[in-house]
Design a protein around this motif. Structure first.
Motif, PDB file in Angstrom:
ATOM      1  N   SER A 146       0.832  -1.207   0.000  1.00  0.00           N
ATOM      2  CA  SER A 146       0.000   0.000   0.000  1.00  0.00           C
ATOM      3  C   SER A 146       0.867   1.258   0.000  1.00  0.00           C
ATOM      4  CB  SER A 146      -0.963   0.002   1.203  1.00  0.00           C
ATOM      5  OG  SER A 146      -0.616   0.939   2.175  1.00  0.00           O
ATOM      6  N   ALA A 147       2.070   1.161   0.544  1.00  0.00           N
ATOM      7  CA  ALA A 147       2.903   2.354   0.720  1.00  0.00           C
ATOM      8  C   ALA A 147       3.567   2.806  -0.584  1.00  0.00           C
ATOM      9  CB  ALA A 147       3.969   2.101   1.786  1.00  0.00           C
ATOM     10  N   THR A 148       4.114   1.853  -1.352  1.00  0.00           N
ATOM     11  CA  THR A 148       4.874   2.248  -2.539  1.00  0.00           C
ATOM     12  C   THR A 148       4.008   3.020  -3.548  1.00  0.00           C
ATOM     13  OG1 THR A 148       6.110   0.231  -2.131  1.00  0.00           O
ATOM     14  CG2 THR A 148       6.654   1.430  -4.130  1.00  0.00           C
ATOM     15  N   PRO A 149       2.799   2.526  -3.877  1.00  0.00           N
ATOM     16  CA  PRO A 149       1.978   3.313  -4.823  1.00  0.00           C
ATOM     17  C   PRO A 149       1.614   4.685  -4.272  1.00  0.00           C
ATOM     18  CG  PRO A 149       1.007   1.136  -4.463  1.00  0.00           C
ATOM     19  CD  PRO A 149       2.141   1.267  -3.499  1.00  0.00           C
ATOM     20  N   PHE A 150       1.389   4.793  -2.967  1.00  0.00           N
ATOM     21  CA  PHE A 150       0.981   6.086  -2.399  1.00  0.00           C
ATOM     22  C   PHE A 150       2.118   7.103  -2.534  1.00  0.00           C
ATOM     23  CE2 PHE A 150      -0.506   9.343   0.368  1.00  0.00           C
ATOM     24  CZ  PHE A 150      -1.886   9.183   0.477  1.00  0.00           C
ATOM     25  N   VAL A 151       3.320   6.725  -2.109  1.00  0.00           N
ATOM     26  CA  VAL A 151       4.416   7.705  -2.147  1.00  0.00           C
ATOM     27  C   VAL A 151       4.790   8.077  -3.581  1.00  0.00           C
ATOM     28  CG1 VAL A 151       5.364   7.162   0.117  1.00  0.00           C
ATOM     29  CG2 VAL A 151       6.211   5.896  -1.862  1.00  0.00           C
ATOM     30  N   ASN A 152       4.747   7.092  -4.482  1.00  0.00           N
ATOM     31  CA  ASN A 152       5.078   7.359  -5.889  1.00  0.00           C
ATOM     32  C   ASN A 152       4.024   8.228  -6.555  1.00  0.00           C
ATOM     33  OD1 ASN A 152       7.506   6.199  -6.849  1.00  0.00           O
ATOM     34  ND2 ASN A 152       6.616   4.158  -6.820  1.00  0.00           N
ATOM     35  N   SER A 153       2.766   7.853  -6.358  1.00  0.00           N
ATOM     36  CA  SER A 153       1.690   8.439  -7.163  1.00  0.00           C
ATOM     37  C   SER A 153       1.156   9.727  -6.560  1.00  0.00           C
ATOM     38  CB  SER A 153       0.546   7.427  -7.282  1.00  0.00           C
ATOM     39  OG  SER A 153       1.051   6.140  -7.553  1.00  0.00           O
ATOM     40  N   VAL A 154       0.893   9.711  -5.252  1.00  0.00           N
ATOM     41  CA  VAL A 154       0.220  10.849  -4.617  1.00  0.00           C
ATOM     42  C   VAL A 154       1.214  11.973  -4.314  1.00  0.00           C
ATOM     43  CG1 VAL A 154      -1.206  11.569  -2.664  1.00  0.00           C
ATOM     44  CG2 VAL A 154      -1.521   9.292  -3.661  1.00  0.00           C
ATOM     45  N   TYR A 155       2.425  11.606  -3.862  1.00  0.00           N
ATOM     46  CA  TYR A 155       3.425  12.631  -3.544  1.00  0.00           C
ATOM     47  C   TYR A 155       4.393  12.907  -4.696  1.00  0.00           C
ATOM     48  CZ  TYR A 155       1.939  11.900   1.305  1.00  0.00           C
ATOM     49  OH  TYR A 155       1.205  11.796   2.455  1.00  0.00           O
ATOM     50  N   GLY A 156       4.497  11.945  -5.620  1.00  0.00           N
ATOM     51  CA  GLY A 156       5.488  12.119  -6.687  1.00  0.00           C
ATOM     52  C   GLY A 156       6.906  11.869  -6.193  1.00  0.00           C
ATOM     53  N   ALA A 157       7.050  11.156  -5.071  1.00  0.00           N
ATOM     54  CA  ALA A 157       8.385  10.718  -4.640  1.00  0.00           C
ATOM     55  C   ALA A 157       8.794   9.563  -5.557  1.00  0.00           C
ATOM     56  CB  ALA A 157       8.339  10.268  -3.188  1.00  0.00           C
ATOM     57  N   ARG A 158      10.058   9.136  -5.476  1.00  0.00           N
ATOM     58  CA  ARG A 158      10.519   8.114  -6.415  1.00  0.00           C
ATOM     59  C   ARG A 158      11.046   6.885  -5.684  1.00  0.00           C
ATOM     60  NH1 ARG A 158      13.044  11.542 -11.483  1.00  0.00           N
ATOM     61  NH2 ARG A 158      11.211  12.872 -11.681  1.00  0.00           N
ATOM     62  N   SER A 159      10.288   5.808  -5.801  1.00  0.00           N
ATOM     63  CA  SER A 159      10.711   4.543  -5.195  1.00  0.00           C
ATOM     64  C   SER A 159      10.436   3.427  -6.177  1.00  0.00           C
ATOM     65  CB  SER A 159       9.928   4.268  -3.903  1.00  0.00           C
ATOM     66  OG  SER A 159      10.261   2.983  -3.397  1.00  0.00           O
ATOM     67  N   ASN A 160      11.342   2.452  -6.235  1.00  0.00           N
ATOM     68  CA  ASN A 160      11.000   1.230  -6.953  1.00  0.00           C
ATOM     69  C   ASN A 160      10.100   0.389  -6.077  1.00  0.00           C
ATOM     70  OD1 ASN A 160      12.124   1.327  -9.600  1.00  0.00           O
ATOM     71  ND2 ASN A 160      14.136   1.407  -8.603  1.00  0.00           N
ATOM     72  N   ARG A 161       9.551  -0.673  -6.661  1.00  0.00           N
ATOM     73  CA  ARG A 161       8.671  -1.575  -5.903  1.00  0.00           C
ATOM     74  C   ARG A 161       9.584  -2.528  -5.127  1.00  0.00           C
ATOM     75  NH1 ARG A 161       5.659  -6.513  -6.446  1.00  0.00           N
ATOM     76  NH2 ARG A 161       3.464  -6.236  -5.889  1.00  0.00           N
ATOM     77  N   GLU A 162      10.041  -2.057  -3.966  1.00  0.00           N
ATOM     78  CA  GLU A 162      11.075  -2.791  -3.226  1.00  0.00           C
ATOM     79  C   GLU A 162      10.491  -3.966  -2.442  1.00  0.00           C
ATOM     80  OE1 GLU A 162      14.087  -2.136  -3.739  1.00  0.00           O
ATOM     81  OE2 GLU A 162      14.112  -0.071  -4.454  1.00  0.00           O
ATOM     82  N   SER A 163      11.333  -4.954  -2.221  1.00  0.00           N
ATOM     83  CA  SER A 163      10.977  -6.020  -1.280  1.00  0.00           C
ATOM     84  C   SER A 163      11.386  -5.545   0.113  1.00  0.00           C
ATOM     85  CB  SER A 163      11.747  -7.298  -1.621  1.00  0.00           C
ATOM     86  OG  SER A 163      13.131  -7.075  -1.396  1.00  0.00           O
TER      87      SER A 163
END
Ligand code: F3S
Length: 399
Positions: free
Chosen positions: A136-153
């Motif tokens: 739930s966290a990775t899509p939120f930070v990438n999409s809503v904030y425009g921060a940059r994270s890969n889909r990490e394990s």
């Protein structure tokens, strides 16, 4: 792959075996993805799972002397004290919880035990390079904030927390963040629950592509939590855009970075209805209600408190949330209201943990497809319904 002198030192074991292992893993990931170099991260979140492999890896790093340079927040485990008051906890499970906690403390993690850190404790800014695991966290930070994270394990994010860097590839590069499929949402989207169903259904039409949703009007933070959590459960989508709403999609030109969408699809009320019929258990008697996957916000806790105020629940009702929100619920009187009705608020806990053994083989109700998806392997069945309808069902004991 180019490494700085400091990164070379980590790889050579100058900072101990734990840091060396973390760097080895990141270099291997970087080489697999043709990353030219590492880049510093400023935030990390680790999907601690409290399962044996998670424990094995965290202990291996900790015993090798690793210390996090960028201290991560962590996902829920289960709150021993609160569950010992509800049910019997297996001594093996108790041991794993305690050892996992000790290993992460030794590594220097911040023990938030929360799957929505992006709302209150670990909030990135636009363009910030970070390493977040948790679906739930990775899509939120990438999409809503425009921060940059890969889909990490959990493991790769922990390696980044230890070393302070991540390989430079994937969603860290602007050109890989362009929308790919234009999704016309014709469904009504009248409440946050509709976003659960949209998120769970969309990957069936878009595959692993980056969707640009058109037709969504001012979704709430809960709707966005739901959308991302389900996109990354029903599918493998760690970045989406909403036309005219999310920061990288103010215009069609921005959303697709000047290119044409690869495809256009339409999602209707009928699609969401048929998806729900496919994944939800049938109506009838229920044994319990379970909420908070992802962890509930104070507004969601308040909504339940108002629905059960002065009433008696026919079946037990549990809400999972962060320690911070639970404390707030106590201060604001919601905890008393919910307890008086026969419900409970638990902190630090995920439904995918063995503390729910007393519900195995039973049928519950929830508003979250993700909750129903993960608990299938634990022999729990769920009716999936909008929040209000499901709480009314818990008051009656049937849906
Ligand atoms: Fe959170 Fe566990 Fe659900 S981490 S999103 S409660 S699967």
């Amino acid at each position: 792959m180019y490494l700085t002198k400091e990164e070379e030192k980590m790889l050579d074991g100058v900072y101990g075996k734990g840091t060396q292992l973390a760097m080895k893993i990141l270099v291997a990931i970087g080489e697999a993805y043709d990353a030219p170099k590492m880049v510093p991260v400023t935030r990390t979140h680790v999907a601690l799972s409290n399962q044996e492999a998670d424990l094995w890896f965290a202990e291996k790093l900790a015993d090798g002397g690793a210390k996090c340079r960028v201290r991560p927040t962590v996902n829920p485990s289960f709150n021993l004290e609160q569950f010992q008051a509800i049910t019997n906890i297996d001594s093996e499970d108790e041991k794993i919880v305690k050892r996992t906690h000790a290993a992460y403390v030794k590594l220097g993690a911040i023990m938030t035990y929360d799957c929505t850190p992006y709302l209150e404790r670990n909030v990135p800014r636009f363009g910030e390079i970070i390493s977040f695991s948790e679906s739930s966290a990775t899509p939120f930070v990438n999409s809503v904030y425009g921060a940059r994270s890969n889909r990490e394990s959990a493991q790769s994010a922990l390696c980044s927390a230890v070393t302070g860097v991540t390989p430079y590839y994937g969603f860290l590069l602007k050109e890989n963040r362009a929308g790919q499929v234009l999704v016309h949402v014709e469904a009504d989207m009248e409440d946050d629950f509709a976003y659960q169903m949209l998120g769970y259904f969309a990957p069936k039409k878009i595959g692993f592509a980056i969707p640009v949703f058109a037709g969504l009007k001012n979704p709430s933070k809960e709707a966005l939590m739901n959308l991302g959590a389900q996109l990354n459960t029903g599918g493998n989508v760690a970045l989406y855009h909403i036309l005219g709403f999310t920061p990288e999609a103010q215009t069609m030109e921005d959303a697709f970075q000047g290119k044409k969408p690869q495809r256009e699809v339409t999602i209707t009320n009928a699609d969401l209805k048929s998806m729900r019929e496919e994944i939800s258990d049938k109506s009838g008697k229920i044994d319990f209600a379970l909420y908070g996957c992802p962890h509930f916000t104070i507004d969601q806790v308040c909504a339940i408190a108002e629905l059960v105020d002065g009433k008696k629940l026919a079946v037990p009702l549990f809400i999972m949330t962060s320690a911070l929100t639970r404390n707030l619920a106590k201060k604001m009187g919601y905890m008393d209201t919910i307890r008086a009705a026969g419900g409970e608020i638990v902190e630090d806990t995920c439904m995918d943990q063995p503390c729910w053994k007393f519900l195995y083989g039973k049928k519950g109700i929830t508003d979250s497809p993700k909750c129903a998806y993960y608990t299938k392997r634990r022999d729990m069945q769920f009716v999936i319904a909008p929040l209000k309808d499901s709480v009314l069902a818990a008051l009656k004991g049937e849906y």
